[in-house]
Design a protein around this motif. Structure first.
Motif, PDB file in Angstrom:
ATOM      1  N   LEU A 321       0.981  -1.091  -0.051  1.00 20.25           N
ATOM      2  CA  LEU A 321       0.065   0.068  -0.120  1.00 20.25           C
ATOM      3  C   LEU A 321       0.880   1.332   0.200  1.00 20.25           C
ATOM      4  CD1 LEU A 321      -2.944   1.466   0.356  1.00 20.25           C
ATOM      5  CD2 LEU A 321      -2.556   0.945   2.845  1.00 20.25           C
ATOM      6  N   ALA A 322       0.432   2.457  -0.725  1.00 17.45           N
ATOM      7  CA  ALA A 322       1.168   3.645  -0.711  1.00 17.45           C
ATOM      8  C   ALA A 322       2.617   3.500  -1.007  1.00 17.45           C
ATOM      9  CB  ALA A 322       0.767   4.235   0.677  1.00 17.45           C
ATOM     10  N   THR A 323       2.725   2.946  -2.241  1.00 13.14           N
ATOM     11  CA  THR A 323       4.075   2.537  -2.491  1.00 13.14           C
ATOM     12  C   THR A 323       4.833   3.882  -2.884  1.00 13.14           C
ATOM     13  OG1 THR A 323       3.422   2.085  -5.010  1.00 13.14           O
ATOM     14  CG2 THR A 323       3.761   0.276  -3.195  1.00 13.14           C
ATOM     15  N   GLY A 324       4.061   5.129  -3.351  1.00 14.09           N
ATOM     16  CA  GLY A 324       4.897   6.222  -3.654  1.00 14.09           C
ATOM     17  C   GLY A 324       4.657   7.273  -2.500  1.00 14.09           C
ATOM     18  N   GLY A 325       4.143   6.827  -1.183  1.00 16.32           N
ATOM     19  CA  GLY A 325       4.465   7.672  -0.023  1.00 16.32           C
ATOM     20  C   GLY A 325       2.938   7.853   0.368  1.00 16.32           C
ATOM     21  N   GLY A 326       1.991   7.616  -0.354  1.00 19.08           N
ATOM     22  CA  GLY A 326       0.482   7.985  -0.165  1.00 19.08           C
ATOM     23  C   GLY A 326       0.211   9.395   0.241  1.00 19.08           C
ATOM     24  N   CYS A 327      -0.991   9.595   0.792  1.00 25.34           N
ATOM     25  CA  CYS A 327      -1.409  11.066   1.363  1.00 25.34           C
ATOM     26  C   CYS A 327      -0.359  11.477   2.215  1.00 25.34           C
ATOM     27  CB  CYS A 327      -2.741  11.231   1.768  1.00 25.34           C
ATOM     28  SG  CYS A 327      -3.751  10.764   0.455  1.00 25.34           S
ATOM     29  N   LYS A 328      -0.055  10.690   3.201  1.00 22.39           N
ATOM     30  CA  LYS A 328       0.842  11.183   4.282  1.00 22.39           C
ATOM     31  C   LYS A 328       2.486  11.570   3.935  1.00 22.39           C
ATOM     32  CE  LYS A 328       2.005  11.730   8.489  1.00 22.39           C
ATOM     33  NZ  LYS A 328       3.226  12.482   7.788  1.00 22.39           N
ATOM     34  N   ALA A 329       3.072  11.084   2.945  1.00 16.66           N
ATOM     35  CA  ALA A 329       4.372  11.139   2.816  1.00 16.66           C
ATOM     36  C   ALA A 329       4.427  11.862   1.247  1.00 16.66           C
ATOM     37  CB  ALA A 329       5.204  10.118   2.735  1.00 16.66           C
ATOM     38  N   ARG A 330       3.689  11.439   0.340  1.00 15.50           N
ATOM     39  CA  ARG A 330       3.605  12.143  -1.033  1.00 15.50           C
ATOM     40  C   ARG A 330       3.323  13.478  -0.987  1.00 15.50           C
ATOM     41  NH1 ARG A 330      -0.277   9.193  -3.868  1.00 15.50           N
ATOM     42  NH2 ARG A 330      -1.617  11.085  -2.992  1.00 15.50           N
ATOM     43  N   GLY A 331       2.091  13.705  -0.055  1.00 16.27           N
ATOM     44  CA  GLY A 331       1.502  15.025   0.187  1.00 16.27           C
ATOM     45  C   GLY A 331       0.012  14.742  -0.259  1.00 16.27           C
ATOM     46  N   ASP A 332      -0.753  15.438   0.410  1.00 12.28           N
ATOM     47  CA  ASP A 332      -2.134  15.289  -0.007  1.00 12.28           C
ATOM     48  C   ASP A 332      -2.577  16.624  -0.807  1.00 12.28           C
ATOM     49  OD1 ASP A 332      -4.923  15.208   0.147  1.00 12.28           O
ATOM     50  OD2 ASP A 332      -5.126  14.964   2.251  1.00 12.28           O
ATOM     51  N   THR A 333      -2.812  16.094  -2.096  1.00 10.15           N
ATOM     52  CA  THR A 333      -3.321  17.030  -2.984  1.00 10.15           C
ATOM     53  C   THR A 333      -4.929  16.910  -3.126  1.00 10.15           C
ATOM     54  OG1 THR A 333      -2.662  15.466  -4.819  1.00 10.15           O
ATOM     55  CG2 THR A 333      -1.133  17.064  -4.192  1.00 10.15           C
ATOM     56  N   VAL A 334      -5.661  16.613  -2.577  1.00  9.88           N
ATOM     57  CA  VAL A 334      -7.152  16.730  -2.553  1.00  9.88           C
ATOM     58  C   VAL A 334      -7.799  16.048  -3.777  1.00  9.88           C
ATOM     59  CG1 VAL A 334      -8.718  18.127  -1.807  1.00  9.88           C
ATOM     60  CG2 VAL A 334      -6.929  18.659  -0.720  1.00  9.88           C
ATOM     61  N   GLY A 335      -8.067  17.000  -4.468  1.00 14.38           N
ATOM     62  CA  GLY A 335      -8.836  16.593  -5.723  1.00 14.38           C
ATOM     63  C   GLY A 335      -7.839  15.900  -6.958  1.00 14.38           C
ATOM     64  N   ALA A 336      -6.517  16.154  -6.483  1.00 15.10           N
ATOM     65  CA  ALA A 336      -5.552  15.612  -7.551  1.00 15.10           C
ATOM     66  C   ALA A 336      -5.128  14.289  -7.073  1.00 15.10           C
ATOM     67  CB  ALA A 336      -4.541  16.565  -7.750  1.00 15.10           C
ATOM     68  N   ASN A 337      -5.648  13.955  -5.995  1.00 17.02           N
ATOM     69  CA  ASN A 337      -4.879  12.522  -5.304  1.00 17.02           C
ATOM     70  C   ASN A 337      -5.090  11.466  -6.101  1.00 17.02           C
ATOM     71  OD1 ASN A 337      -3.541  13.766  -2.892  1.00 17.02           O
ATOM     72  ND2 ASN A 337      -5.474  13.620  -1.966  1.00 17.02           N
ATOM     73  N   GLY A 338      -6.406  11.288  -6.612  1.00 16.42           N
ATOM     74  CA  GLY A 338      -6.789  10.164  -7.400  1.00 16.42           C
ATOM     75  C   GLY A 338      -5.813   9.861  -8.917  1.00 16.42           C
ATOM     76  N   VAL A 339      -5.368  11.149  -9.360  1.00 15.30           N
ATOM     77  CA  VAL A 339      -4.286  11.156 -10.634  1.00 15.30           C
ATOM     78  C   VAL A 339      -3.202  10.583 -10.035  1.00 15.30           C
ATOM     79  CG1 VAL A 339      -3.783  12.215 -12.783  1.00 15.30           C
ATOM     80  CG2 VAL A 339      -6.012  12.827 -11.632  1.00 15.30           C
TER      81      VAL A 339
END
Length: 384
Positions: A321-339
């Motif tokens: 899970l979250a191999t790119g860091g997920g919302c927590k480490a990659r950063g939470d870009t809200v509406g862009a997260n899904g992309v």
């Protein structure tokens, strides 16, 4: 209906891009996604954005982003489903290409968040919740997830520290992602020692909102085979909804939209949870990931946290899970997260994820949630 493929994927770094506009971020991400594809072959552009109107008093992001990307004239519009915007935009692109209406569509997720002060930001984020009875009384999304975490702990006998494997795993993977917001590891002890943000949620079990853009290019079989290379097919696509208000749900610990969209997407792909080798979920807090794992069928109810404690969500586990860091480490870009999720999974299925590569990954699941899971969009990607 024709098969649908992802033929390009690119993103910007997730950061505080104070000197950039949303348009310039989107144009950079599109340039990275195009590769050998001529830009003028794009026939439509769907923009996933949740906060542009609220934070920047800017509507018509479809027209704004096409202009910034040098694509003026093509069909374009904005899709706002809060944190699920990116997945819902991809769903529209899938339908457009599968039907034959278009052969090449760009899905652009973009948010500019960090230019405003906290009060305005909180007001914008509150739009994802129920305005009549919850947001109006100051119940933020973070506060509501904290309430659900407290209830989960009561029902299943966990302590707050038991959720630490989720942010620890996200940071371990984010450290290997040069475009992540936080590129350092943390320990469970650091999570324990962090101050409370909304008790029992701690600061290190909470994501940070940030700026960024990500793009995937969606095409029919003709263009996909013309480009060659390892193909990534969108084998399943589904969107489902639940009540906007958390207090209206008979079982608050069950994310019904998440469950429905996951079941529908897996059903369309003719696959089961056992076939999935890498996962991206909405995970601003460990409780969200745990509830989504259970709703999607990767864990029994009350076992999502135990799954993480046993190491199943790590790169060598059964459900990475979250191999790119997920919302927590990659950063939470809200509406862009899904992309951003789709860019990461495309890397995984092409074997380009570097130190965070899941060996032999061939089937991936991406799911993004809007608000407290009121909208859920799930996609199944298969490498061919």
């Amino acid at each position: 209906m024709q098969p649908v493929y992802i033929v390009g994927a690119g993103q910007t770094a997730v950061a505080e891009h104070w000197e950039r506009t949303a348009g310039s971020l989107a144009a950079e991400a599109l340039g990275r996604a195009l590769g050998p594809i001529a830009k003028d072959r794009i026939e439509a552009l769907y923009v996933a954005n949740a906060l542009g109107s609220a934070l920047h008093v800017q509507g018509q992001f479809g027209a704004a982003i096409t202009t910034a990307c040098g694509l003026s004239g093509v069909e374009a519009f904005t899709i706002d489903a809060a944190g699920a915007s990116g997945g819902v935009a991809l769903r529209q692109a899938c339908l457009a290409v599968a039907s034959g209406a278009y052969q090449l569509v760009a899905v652009v997720g973009v948010e500019k968040i960090t230019d405003v002060l906290d009060a305005r930001l909180e007001a914008g984020l509150a739009l994802a919740g129920d305005a009549d009875w919850e947001a109006i009384h100051g119940a933020t999304l973070t506060a509501q997830w904290a309430l659900l975490m407290r209830r989960y702990m009561h029902e299943y006998g966990y302590d707050a520290i038991d959720f630490a494997p989720f942010p620890v795993n996200a940071h371990a993977n984010g450290a290997a992602n040069p475009q992540a917001l936080y590129r350092f590891a943390i320990s469970a002890e650091k999570v324990r020692a962090a101050g409370a943000l909304a008790d029992p949620l701690s600061l290190l079990d909470s994501s940070t909102v940030a700026d960024g853009a990500a793009v995937v290019l969606v095409a029919g079989a003709g263009i996909a085979r013309e480009l060659g290379g390892r193909l990534v097919r969108i084998a399943g696509s589904a969107v489902a909804t639940d009540t906007l208000a958390l207090h209206s749900r008979p079982d608050p610990l069950w994310l019904a939209a998440s469950a429905r969209s996951a079941a529908a997407a897996l059903g369309a792909a003719g696959l089961s949870q056992r076939d999935v080798q890498v996962i991206e979920l909405t995970d601003p807090h460990g409780i969200v990931a745990a509830l989504a794992l259970e709703a999607c069928g990767f864990a029994e109810r009350g076992v999502g946290v135990q799954l993480a404690r046993e190491g199943a969500i790590g790169l060598g586990g059964a459900t990475p899970l979250a191999t790119g860091g997920g919302c927590k480490a990659r950063g939470d870009t809200v509406g862009a997260n899904g992309v951003f999720q789709l860019v990461e999974l495309t890397r995984q299925l092409r074997g380009l994820a570097g130190k965070a590569q899941v060996p032999g990954a061939r089937v991936a699941l991406a799911q993004c949630l809007g608000g407290i899971g009121a909208t859920a969009a799930t996609h199944i990607l298969v490498a061919e």
